[in-house]
Design an enzyme around this catalytic site. Structure first.
Site, mmCIF file in Angstrom:
data_model
loop_
_atom_site.group_PDB
_atom_site.id
_atom_site.type_symbol
_atom_site.label_atom_id
_atom_site.label_comp_id
_atom_site.label_asym_id
_atom_site.label_seq_id
_atom_site.Cartn_x
_atom_site.Cartn_y
_atom_site.Cartn_z
ATOM 1 N N GLY A 206 0.944 -1.154 0.129
ATOM 2 C CA GLY A 206 -0.004 0.118 0.027
ATOM 3 C C GLY A 206 0.816 1.382 -0.028
ATOM 4 O O GLY A 206 0.122 2.338 0.007
ATOM 5 N N LYS A 224 7.134 19.229 -3.950
ATOM 6 C CA LYS A 224 7.183 19.738 -2.492
ATOM 7 C C LYS A 224 8.396 20.573 -2.361
ATOM 8 O O LYS A 224 8.178 21.439 -1.667
ATOM 9 C CB LYS A 224 7.408 18.209 -1.753
#
Ligand SMILES: NC(=O)c1ccc[n+]([C@@H]2O[C@H](COP(=O)([O-])OP(=O)(O)OC[C@H]3O[C@@H](n4cnc5c(N)ncnc54)[C@H](OP(=O)(O)O)[C@@H]3O)[C@@H](O)[C@H]2O)c1
Length: 335
Positions: A206, A224
């Protein structure tokens, strides 16, 4: 403070839970009483003039009809821009996905909040990667705030730390690992896996999305960096200013060769005089940027205080929700 939440996935739901859990603390510490007055997801939503109980929203979200099944709920998809304009909310929290190639809807949502005199907190990076200066300008001219702590490092306060340092000092250089997925993949390659085996493992656990391109191609790290540079280093950058290389080309042989030289390969984002760059680099094994798994870190080199380093988890629902609550508190304290 009345809040309209756009997006009710991992982060939106964690935010509803956290607001309920931290209610007494927020009131006691800050005199802040955040109440949810609307929630919208891709299937519909519920908007109200009064408080919506987090517990009821969470139950409805799991039901067959979703949020639309609540009293006053509306089946969608809904026009989020119109709902934002018409809502009684004081602050819009944006927690929807958005791609750099199509940030228009998310940008329009933020502008709708500002021009209807609502503050906005966003965890969605794409609008900032493309139009951060413009959005901050519209917010300022509208007399409201745009906050986005969660976009870099989720709950780990990279932006707050950088802004705090640069209040009296100057950040000359940043070296950072800001993407947990690629760090996990490269750490896993250290243990002898090929790139595709490590990616498959990250997907299975995940860490990586079905389409991992944004992460493995370095796009997420670059956006970012843009947000960090604009927030704390007086830059006015967009994603187009960054030179970006991902990790798809990193081979098991390169990882082995690095190991032989006492190094590991990591996806590093850099801000310095040469601009914004993202790419795989060899860093010292056991050094500050040799991080385990999905951890994030940033090393700020400052003109006066030397290096300042922060590391912590860079993802997760509760973690990200915590950054959003921090932003809500700041808006409340400074509005
Ligand atoms: N998860 C993290 O650790 C993390 C950390 C930092 C930043 N972020 C950012 O935060 C944002 C949300 O992340 P997440 O993990 O919560 O994503 P998520 O679990 O995929 O949830 C996204 C939510 O947005 C809703 N949505 C999608 N399109 C919409 C539309 N057009 N109008 C209204 N709602 C819409 C979805 O609706 P449905 O529920 O109906 O599908 C879902 O509720 C993303 O931009 C992500 O990059 C996430």
């Amino acid at each position: 403070m009345r809040i309209l939440i756009i997006g009710f996935g991992t982060v939106g739901r964690a935010l509803a839970t956290l607001l309920e859990e931290s209610r007494a603390q927020l009131r006691a510490q800050h005199g802040l009483d955040p109440t949810i007055v609307g929630v919208v997801d891709s299937r519909g939503g519920v908007v109200s003039g009064n408080e919506l109980a987090a517990s009821e929203l969470l139950v409805a979200k799991k039901s067959a009809r979703g949020l639309a099944g609540m009293p006053g709920g509306i089946a969608g998809p809904l026009d989020a821009v119109r709902l934002i304009r018409e809502s009684v909310a004081d602050c819009v929290v944006q927690v929807v996905p958005s791609e750099l190639s199509a940030p228009g809807a998310a940008i329009d949502q933020l502008k709708a909040a500002f021009t209807s005199r609502k503050h906005a907190v966003t965890a969605t990076k794409a609008p900032l990667g493309v139009a951060m200066s413009e959005l901050l300008g519209v917010a300022a001219r509208s007399g409201v705030q745009l906050r986005y702590s969660a976009t870099v490092g989720a709950g780990t306060p990279f932006l707050d730390l950088a802004a705090s340092v640069s209040r009296s000092d100057r950040i000359e250089r940043v070296e950072a690992i800001l993407n947990g997925t690629t760090n996990f993949i490269l750490s896993s390659m250290d243990e002898g896996r090929s790139y595709s085996e490590a990616l498959a493992e990250a997907t299975h656990l995940g860490y990586a999305e079905t389409d991992p391109s944004n992460d493995v191609d370095g796009v997420d790290t670059a956006v970012k960096l843009v947000i960090l540079a604009n927030h704390a280093m007086r830059a006015r950058k967009t994603f187009a200013d960054a030179r970006v290389q991902g990790i798809r080309g990193v081979t098991a042989d390169q990882v082995t060769a690095a190991k032989g030289a006492g190094k590991v390969i990591r996806l590093i984002g850099r801000i310095d005089d040469a601009g914004l760059r993202v790419g795989p680099e060899e860093v010292e094994k056991g050094g500050v940027l040799d991080l385990p798994g999905a951890t994030n870190a940033a090393v700020f080199t400052t003109a006066t205080c030397g290096t300042v380093t922060l590391r912590g988890s860079g993802a997760g629902g509760a973690n990200t929700a915590s950054a959003i609550v921090r932003d809500l508190v700041e808006i409340w304290r400074t509005k």
